[in-house]
Write a protein that holds these residues in place. Sequence first.
Motif: not given
Length: 445
Positions: A291-318
């Motif tokens: 309650a009180g969480t903006d669903y849009k925030r979960i979406h943006i946080d998901a992008h950051l989390a998934l990009a972090g996974i891709l970086r740790d896996a060596g797929v992303l360099k940024v």
Amino acid sequence: MPATSPSILYRQHLDIVQQRATAALERGGFDHLLVPSGTLHYQAFDDRDYPYAVNPHFKAWAPLTRNPGSWLVFTPGHKPKLVYLQPHDYWHVVPEAPDGHWVEHFDIKIIRDANDAQQHLPKNSTRCAILGEPQSSLGKYGAYKPNNPAPVLDYLHYHRSFKTPYEVEMMREANRTGVHAHRAAERAFRAGASEFGIHLAYCQAARQDANDLPYSNIVALNEHGAILHYTERDRLPPKDIRSFLIDAGASHAGYASDITRSYATDTGGEFQALIDAVDAAQRKMCDQVRAGTDYKRIHIDAHLALAGILRDAGVLKVSPETALETGVSSAFFPHGIGHGIGLQVHDVAGFAASDSGGSIDKPAGHPYLRLTRMLEPGMAVTIEPGIYFIDMLLDEVKKNGHADAVNWDKVEALKPYGGIRIEDDVVCTDGEPENLTREAFAAAA
């Protein structure tokens, strides 16, 4: 009788449905609410009908999903009326008489012809809010034609986002059925079945087919996992089975579940490690359904989390932040984090600003997000992060000048696996979220 018995939960649910309907009628200035169950649609130049889909406003009142030609009539202060079509027919199975704990709450009128419903409807159709599709029109000159007044729909759709305890229980049962079928599908995958064979194993375990399931099953092996809505289902298995993505739900009393899981043949390999990382991140995202969480925030946080996974896996360099700002993360995660769920698998009012109308915009650069509201207790949503290797989107990264952000050798190594998506159905509460899907998997184990 326990407080959680279906009959008590349903009675409480119906009380809330009537309260909402009364308020919606007041908003629209109407005296009566009419809800046709819907009619059969026929293919052009043929006498074959399309699969029947019940009007969701109808099944919000009664757990009936296979009764075209019926009507729900509600006048505030009066017992709801169910006009129930039970035709004389020897070509098809005739619906049995209404039965169950819920029937006592309705004044039930049995009709034998769809046109006979009119005699049980309020005499002045202009005083009625009629919710449904144009094909449900009834009476001379379409006197009882659905008018779908905006003030009524805005109010009902907005409040439908808040599930009653009865609705949560129905969704819980839909998840149990879906999880049972998902486990059967995984076994078929491990045994080397084709996409079509896995689909049949799923339907058999769920005891549901295309007319019952809330949406068409996505059953994808290998590269097909990179097609977000892949429903072709090859009849023969590929020579080398590497990965499996299944997005499939189930129905219960008109309510839907929506579940996605991903698997790798090599359970100790690099792709399985990616699956495990997405699964761990998805669990954290589900914990954000509060309650009180903006669903849009979960979406943006998901992008950051998934990009972090891709970086740790060596797929992303940024960095994840750079991947988000440049749009590179959207090449790997192109859809929204989820949507509302309930009577429909993509439930209504995802963008509703209030019960009087208006909408809440999607975040810039994220056109496919289906829900932008602030989460409140009673709301049910899906959480479905994904990572995919899609040529068309990866080509856009190169065209947009961000090729240096990606390790293309690593992408080429992972493309044969298609993609990963993990999805749960989660209910927002006053405290910790209730994950109906994980709960069902834990019980099945």
